[in-house]
Scaffold this active site. Sequence first.
Site, PDB file in Angstrom:
ATOM      1  CE  LYS A 168     -36.687 -21.203 -35.312  1.00 29.18           C
ATOM      2  NZ  LYS A 168     -37.654 -21.709 -34.375  1.00 29.18           N
ATOM      3  CE  LYS A 236     -29.290 -19.106 -31.644  1.00 23.55           C
ATOM      4  NZ  LYS A 236     -30.124 -20.151 -32.231  1.00 23.55           N
TER       5      LYS A 236
HETATM    6  P1  NAP Z   1     -30.700 -24.959 -24.491  1.00 26.86           P
HETATM    7  O1  NAP Z   1     -31.748 -25.404 -23.543  1.00 26.86           O
HETATM    8  O2  NAP Z   1     -29.789 -23.873 -24.101  1.00 26.86           O
HETATM    9  O3  NAP Z   1     -29.841 -26.284 -24.883  1.00 26.86           O
HETATM   10  C1  NAP Z   1     -28.729 -26.183 -25.728  1.00 26.86           C
HETATM   11  C2  NAP Z   1     -28.162 -27.572 -25.940  1.00 26.86           C
HETATM   12  O4  NAP Z   1     -27.019 -27.478 -26.816  1.00 26.86           O
HETATM   13  C3  NAP Z   1     -27.647 -28.230 -24.641  1.00 26.86           C
HETATM   14  O5  NAP Z   1     -27.834 -29.624 -24.729  1.00 26.86           O
HETATM   15  C4  NAP Z   1     -26.162 -27.863 -24.681  1.00 26.86           C
HETATM   16  O6  NAP Z   1     -25.348 -28.735 -23.911  1.00 26.86           O
HETATM   17  C5  NAP Z   1     -25.887 -28.031 -26.159  1.00 26.86           C
HETATM   18  N1  NAP Z   1     -24.686 -27.307 -26.631  1.00 26.86           N
HETATM   19  C6  NAP Z   1     -24.508 -25.976 -26.689  1.00 26.86           C
HETATM   20  N2  NAP Z   1     -23.291 -25.689 -27.198  1.00 26.86           N
HETATM   21  C7  NAP Z   1     -22.698 -26.862 -27.469  1.00 26.86           C
HETATM   22  C8  NAP Z   1     -21.436 -27.230 -27.997  1.00 26.86           C
HETATM   23  N3  NAP Z   1     -20.529 -26.313 -28.373  1.00 26.86           N
HETATM   24  N4  NAP Z   1     -21.144 -28.556 -28.133  1.00 26.86           N
HETATM   25  C9  NAP Z   1     -22.051 -29.486 -27.766  1.00 26.86           C
HETATM   26  N5  NAP Z   1     -23.263 -29.215 -27.248  1.00 26.86           N
HETATM   27  C10 NAP Z   1     -23.575 -27.910 -27.100  1.00 26.86           C
HETATM   28  O7  NAP Z   1     -31.345 -24.493 -25.901  1.00 26.86           O
HETATM   29  P2  NAP Z   1     -32.734 -24.939 -26.569  1.00 26.86           P
HETATM   30  O8  NAP Z   1     -33.794 -24.004 -26.133  1.00 26.86           O
HETATM   31  O9  NAP Z   1     -32.897 -26.402 -26.428  1.00 26.86           O
HETATM   32  O10 NAP Z   1     -32.407 -24.566 -28.100  1.00 26.86           O
HETATM   33  C11 NAP Z   1     -31.634 -25.422 -28.944  1.00 26.86           C
HETATM   34  C12 NAP Z   1     -31.775 -24.898 -30.382  1.00 26.86           C
HETATM   35  O11 NAP Z   1     -33.160 -24.934 -30.775  1.00 26.86           O
HETATM   36  C13 NAP Z   1     -31.306 -23.450 -30.548  1.00 26.86           C
HETATM   37  O12 NAP Z   1     -30.694 -23.286 -31.800  1.00 26.86           O
HETATM   38  C14 NAP Z   1     -32.615 -22.666 -30.459  1.00 26.86           C
HETATM   39  O13 NAP Z   1     -32.515 -21.417 -31.125  1.00 26.86           O
HETATM   40  C15 NAP Z   1     -33.576 -23.611 -31.145  1.00 26.86           C
HETATM   41  N6  NAP Z   1     -34.999 -23.490 -30.757  1.00 26.86           N
HETATM   42  C16 NAP Z   1     -35.389 -23.303 -29.449  1.00 26.86           C
HETATM   43  C17 NAP Z   1     -36.739 -23.216 -29.149  1.00 26.86           C
HETATM   44  C18 NAP Z   1     -37.233 -23.025 -27.728  1.00 26.86           C
HETATM   45  O14 NAP Z   1     -38.432 -22.690 -27.546  1.00 26.86           O
HETATM   46  N7  NAP Z   1     -36.410 -23.249 -26.693  1.00 26.86           N
HETATM   47  C19 NAP Z   1     -37.702 -23.320 -30.151  1.00 26.86           C
HETATM   48  C20 NAP Z   1     -37.277 -23.553 -31.462  1.00 26.86           C
HETATM   49  C21 NAP Z   1     -35.934 -23.627 -31.753  1.00 26.86           C
HETATM   50  P3  NAP Z   1     -25.238 -28.563 -22.301  1.00 26.86           P
HETATM   51  O15 NAP Z   1     -26.395 -29.333 -21.723  1.00 26.86           O
HETATM   52  O16 NAP Z   1     -23.927 -29.148 -21.964  1.00 26.86           O
HETATM   53  O17 NAP Z   1     -25.326 -27.078 -22.011  1.00 26.86           O
END
Ligand code: NAP
Length: 289
Positions: A168, A236
Amino acid sequence: MQTGFVGLGAMGLGMARNLGRAGLLTAVWNRTPDKARALAAETGATACGSLAELAAACEVIVTCVSADADVREVIGLMAPALRPGTVVIDCSTVSMDTARRAAELVRGAGGDFLDAPVSGGVEGARNGSLALMVGGRTETVEKVRPVLEALGKRILHMGSTGAGQATKAVNQVMCAGINQAVTEALAFGQALELDLDKVIEVVAGGAAGNWFLDKRGMTMIRGSFPPGFKLALHHKDLNICLEMAESLEISLPLSAQTRDDYAELMAQGYGDDDISGLFRLKSTGRPKG
Ligand code: NAP
């Protein structure tokens, strides 16, 4: 296969829905509980009141949270309540070190762990077409294959624990370069006073066509940057990649530039914008006259 999902964010919500469609989703938990309640009402899964409750109810648990500290926290809270033999699949993007520590914790509790970061954006999460890069034991990958196949179309076992996250990191370095190339080129087209809608249409059909241009080109030229992939999250990831490169004594100039550009945008309050928000720094602001 009773499967739980932790982290119903931009990626997790679509992924959990696909587990529901495959008849695998048993339980969900989210830090902000409303999101878990809404998905439970939609799918019939149980919205758990705690991570321990979810751990006790599942034989497979998929996690997709933001960053290293979040993965460590979530796994730490689930570990004491895991059933023997439970497999935790972490789809967050984090360091290899975090993957290895999480694996130790889960194995110490009698379960097993796969690092399985994903690529393909919110669109891929929604339609189940993600690419999954998996690290861990072969027999564990085979055991949970139905869960992996509900989440994505391309599932590659890359090696032992951490190999998924290493792959990744390669992906994220590539995305940094693609973002620089696409935003810089479109800003150049803007300065040339070309019709950017037409530029995107024709360029996308040739050798420079790519996923990012297809999915984000039309919105970025209109100054619209809804996530998508928050640029603070790519920032990050690039910090992780740059640390890895430093330990290998190699340089990643495009990633370093992109990390610094994102830092500038974050300082201006744009951290929750999609990564295509990089266009803000490149745009000449000269629309076709
Ligand atoms: P996001 O929309 O910001 O969602 C983050 C999720 O994690 C939310 O459900 C949040 O809860 C939860 N969370 C964060 N900190 C936490 C903690 N300390 N304890 C429990 N829950 C926690 O992010 P995302 O875009 O879905 O990305 C999630 C992961 O996938 C990341 O590592 C990102 O780098 C990776 N990713 C993202 C993409 C993309 O296109 N978005 C693509 C590939 C990989 P709340 O709802 O309470 O905030």
